[in-house]
Design an enzyme around this catalytic site. Structure first.
Site, PDB file in Angstrom:
ATOM      1  N   CYS A  72       0.844  -1.197   0.000  1.00  0.00           N
ATOM      2  CA  CYS A  72       0.000   0.000   0.000  1.00  0.00           C
ATOM      3  C   CYS A  72       0.883   1.252   0.000  1.00  0.00           C
ATOM      4  CB  CYS A  72      -0.879  -0.032   1.251  1.00  0.00           C
ATOM      5  SG  CYS A  72      -1.934   1.395   1.439  1.00  0.00           S
ATOM      6  N   CYS A 184      -0.295   4.039  -6.425  1.00  0.00           N
ATOM      7  CA  CYS A 184      -1.336   3.405  -5.616  1.00  0.00           C
ATOM      8  C   CYS A 184      -1.487   1.967  -6.089  1.00  0.00           C
ATOM      9  CB  CYS A 184      -2.644   4.182  -5.811  1.00  0.00           C
ATOM     10  SG  CYS A 184      -4.065   3.391  -5.052  1.00  0.00           S
TER      11      CYS A 184
HETATM   12  N1  DGL Z   1      -3.814   0.820  -1.246  1.00  0.00           N
HETATM   13  C1  DGL Z   1      -3.848   2.267  -1.225  1.00  0.00           C
HETATM   14  C2  DGL Z   1      -2.571   2.826  -1.812  1.00  0.00           C
HETATM   15  O1  DGL Z   1      -1.796   2.146  -2.457  1.00  0.00           O
HETATM   16  C3  DGL Z   1      -5.019   2.842  -1.949  1.00  0.00           C
HETATM   17  C4  DGL Z   1      -6.355   2.539  -1.338  1.00  0.00           C
HETATM   18  C5  DGL Z   1      -6.653   3.280  -0.062  1.00  0.00           C
HETATM   19  O2  DGL Z   1      -6.961   4.480  -0.083  1.00  0.00           O
HETATM   20  O3  DGL Z   1      -6.618   2.621   0.955  1.00  0.00           O
HETATM   21  O4  DGL Z   1      -2.317   3.995  -1.636  1.00  0.00           O
END
Ligand code: DGL
Length: 266
Positions: A72, A184
């Site tokens: 993430c 992301c």
């Molecule tokens: N997994 C998050 C990222 O890579 C995006 C989703 C979220 O906002 O939790 O930033």
């Protein structure tokens, strides 16, 4: 005792990264955790993001993961430095935790580009982690970070009808770019839209780089690599199951079996 590779994301987007890791390094055992009960992280405070990330990290540590990838970007931006420098040395010194931002920055800077754009969550862009890390290595490049908060809910709910228009309006905010970082975990799923909309720009998608980066890391760290178990096992779990998450999981990883687990909420 031999251990698994843990992969953590706030939701199911990280499955794309996991499947890239498995493709590059199929011999190891993987445990994936998506904190779907708290998705999205991108609009939460740093304190909340840190709490949820530590809960998930502790779960993976309790399941015997000695190498953990925080797939993430939001959790990496807000928590990785603290986790690596303070939390892990105090609580689990035999565990290594890696993020996704530095490998992405290294790939972005391997081309001779001058103008780099980043799309990411609000929390990631507020942290300016991409700008900071890119400019640390090359202070002469220009970096433009734009928050694209509408994309994650659209992807998690499998709503692609308006994707092109939504992306078009976000991408129109950038000056001319040499490269665009998809900052992301969910955005590899929309990389082809980006490539169509910005045909002159190199699109940097983490599913295309993390496999090679992890392979390289393990090559350079035999003391970690030799501790990993190699039975080709894969386990996937989320903190909350719902119809959307099941459907997205199936799309990202056909034949997947996702278990719901409860993690300690301190
Ligand atoms: N997994 C998050 C990222 O890579 C995006 C989703 C979220 O906002 O939790 O930033």
């Amino acid at each position: 005792m031999l251990s698994k590779i843990g992969v953590f994301d706030s939701g199911l987007g990280g499955l794309v990264i996991t499947s890239a890791l498995i493709k590059a390094l199929p011999q190891y055992d993987y445990l994936y955790l998506g904190d779907t009960a708290h998705l999205p992280y991108g609009d939460k405070t740093s304190g909340r993001i840190l709490k949820y990330t530590l809960d998930s990290l502790n779960y993976l540590i309790s399941q015997d993961c000695k190498l953990i990838i925080i797939a993430c970007n939001t959790a990496t931006s807000i928590c990785l430095r603290y986790i690596q420098q303070k939390y892990i040395p105090a609580h689990a010194p035999d565990v290594k935790v890696l993020g996704v931002v530095i490998p992405t920055v290294e790939v972005a800077l391997s081309d001779n580009c001058c103008r780099i754009g980043v799309i990411a969550t609000q929390a990631t862009t507020n942290s300016h982690i991409y700008q900071t890390e890119l400019k640390k290595i090359n202070p002469n490049i220009s970096v433009t970070e734009i928050a694209t908060p509408r994309l994650v809910p659209m992807i998690e709910h499998n709503c692609f009808d308006d994707m092109e228009e939504t992306l078009r309006s976000y991408l129109a905010q950038f000056p001319k770019l040499d490269s665009l970082i998809l900052g992301c975990t969910h955005y590899p799923l929309i990389k082809e839209y980006c490539r169509r909309l910005l045909p002159q720009t190199k699109i940097i998608s983490q599913d295309e780089l993390m496999g090679a980066k992890l392979a390289d890391y393990l090559h350079r760290h035999p003391e970690i690599e030799t501790k990993l178990s190699r039975n080709g096992q894969r386990n996937f779990c989320v903190t909350r199951k719902n119809i959307d998450s099941e459907r997205v999981a199936q799309q990202l990883y056909p034949q997947i079996n996702v278990a719901e687990i409860s993690i300690l909420q301190k």
